[in-house]
Design a protein around this motif. Sequence first.
Motif, short mmCIF file in Angstrom:
data_model
loop_
_atom_site.label_atom_id
_atom_site.label_comp_id
_atom_site.label_asym_id
_atom_site.label_seq_id
_atom_site.Cartn_x
_atom_site.Cartn_y
_atom_site.Cartn_z
N ASN A 31 0.87 -1.18 0.00
CA ASN A 31 0.00 0.00 0.00
C ASN A 31 0.90 1.22 0.00
N LEU A 32 0.60 2.16 -0.89
CA LEU A 32 1.43 3.34 -1.06
C LEU A 32 0.56 4.58 -1.00
N GLU A 33 1.03 5.57 -0.26
CA GLU A 33 0.29 6.83 -0.10
C GLU A 33 1.24 7.99 -0.39
N ILE A 34 0.85 8.84 -1.35
CA ILE A 34 1.65 10.00 -1.74
C ILE A 34 0.80 11.24 -1.51
N GLU A 35 1.33 12.19 -0.73
CA GLU A 35 0.60 13.43 -0.45
C GLU A 35 1.28 14.60 -1.16
N PHE A 36 0.48 15.40 -1.83
CA PHE A 36 1.00 16.57 -2.54
C PHE A 36 -0.16 17.49 -2.90
N ASP A 37 0.16 18.64 -3.48
CA ASP A 37 -0.85 19.62 -3.85
C ASP A 37 -1.50 19.19 -5.17
N LEU A 38 -2.75 18.79 -5.11
CA LEU A 38 -3.50 18.33 -6.29
C LEU A 38 -4.30 19.45 -6.96
N VAL A 60 7.35 0.62 -7.71
CA VAL A 60 7.14 -0.44 -6.71
C VAL A 60 7.50 -1.79 -7.31
N LYS A 61 7.01 -2.08 -8.50
CA LYS A 61 7.25 -3.37 -9.15
C LYS A 61 8.74 -3.58 -9.43
N GLU A 62 9.41 -2.57 -9.96
CA GLU A 62 10.84 -2.69 -10.26
C GLU A 62 11.66 -2.94 -9.00
N GLU A 63 11.35 -2.23 -7.93
CA GLU A 63 12.09 -2.43 -6.68
C GLU A 63 11.77 -3.78 -6.05
N MET A 64 10.54 -4.25 -6.24
CA MET A 64 10.17 -5.57 -5.72
C MET A 64 10.98 -6.68 -6.40
N ASP A 65 11.41 -6.44 -7.62
CA ASP A 65 12.19 -7.43 -8.37
C ASP A 65 13.65 -7.50 -7.92
N ILE A 66 14.08 -6.59 -7.06
CA ILE A 66 15.45 -6.59 -6.53
C ILE A 66 15.39 -7.20 -5.13
N ASN A 67 16.03 -8.33 -4.94
CA ASN A 67 15.97 -9.05 -3.66
C ASN A 67 16.58 -8.26 -2.51
N SER A 68 15.95 -8.35 -1.35
CA SER A 68 16.45 -7.76 -0.11
C SER A 68 16.30 -8.78 1.00
N GLU A 72 12.09 -3.93 5.32
CA GLU A 72 12.37 -2.56 5.73
C GLU A 72 13.27 -1.87 4.69
N HIS A 73 14.26 -2.61 4.23
CA HIS A 73 15.19 -2.09 3.21
C HIS A 73 14.46 -1.86 1.89
N LEU A 74 13.62 -2.80 1.52
CA LEU A 74 12.80 -2.66 0.31
C LEU A 74 11.93 -1.41 0.39
N ALA A 75 11.27 -1.20 1.53
CA ALA A 75 10.40 -0.03 1.71
C ALA A 75 11.20 1.26 1.58
N GLN A 76 12.37 1.31 2.16
CA GLN A 76 13.20 2.51 2.09
C GLN A 76 13.64 2.79 0.64
N ARG A 77 14.00 1.75 -0.09
CA ARG A 77 14.40 1.92 -1.50
C ARG A 77 13.25 2.50 -2.32
N ILE A 78 12.05 2.01 -2.09
CA ILE A 78 10.88 2.49 -2.84
C ILE A 78 10.62 3.97 -2.54
N ILE A 79 10.64 4.33 -1.27
CA ILE A 79 10.41 5.73 -0.90
C ILE A 79 11.47 6.64 -1.50
N THR A 93 5.30 10.72 1.87
CA THR A 93 5.16 9.38 1.30
C THR A 93 5.10 8.37 2.44
N LYS A 94 4.18 7.43 2.31
CA LYS A 94 4.05 6.36 3.30
C LYS A 94 3.85 5.05 2.55
N ILE A 95 4.53 4.00 3.00
CA ILE A 95 4.40 2.70 2.37
C ILE A 95 4.21 1.62 3.44
N LYS A 96 3.36 0.67 3.11
CA LYS A 96 3.15 -0.50 3.97
C LYS A 96 3.37 -1.72 3.09
N ILE A 97 4.33 -2.56 3.48
CA ILE A 97 4.62 -3.79 2.75
C ILE A 97 4.35 -4.96 3.67
#
Length: 120
Positions: A31-38, A60-68, A72-79, A93-97
Amino acid sequence: MGKIVLENIKLFGFHGCMPEEKYVGSHYTVNLEIEFDLYQASINDDLSKTINYIDLYSIVKEEMDINSKLIEHLAQRIIKRIKKYNKPLIKYTKIKICKENPPLQGNIDRVCVILDNSDC
């Protein structure tokens, strides 16, 4: 201010510290949440004034394809990649994996990590 939220992205990956996790893999929910001025996007109906959720999904998909070893490390890379993608526009930005059916000796549906850009 507003948010784009990508909910329940279902992906498969090979993350973990146990040897079998590197070979068998696991199902993940992101789950990914991005906050900005819309405001400009909402009045101009212009994709260039917003953040393209297709690009967010691709990151998200590209980073998921890189093993960790750690999700926690995966989440940080995505952000970090999302912030690099459009740093001036993004305020938060907030992510839940979640690793579905983790290899534990017990009855547990998932293990999740939540990280936001204040942690990065």
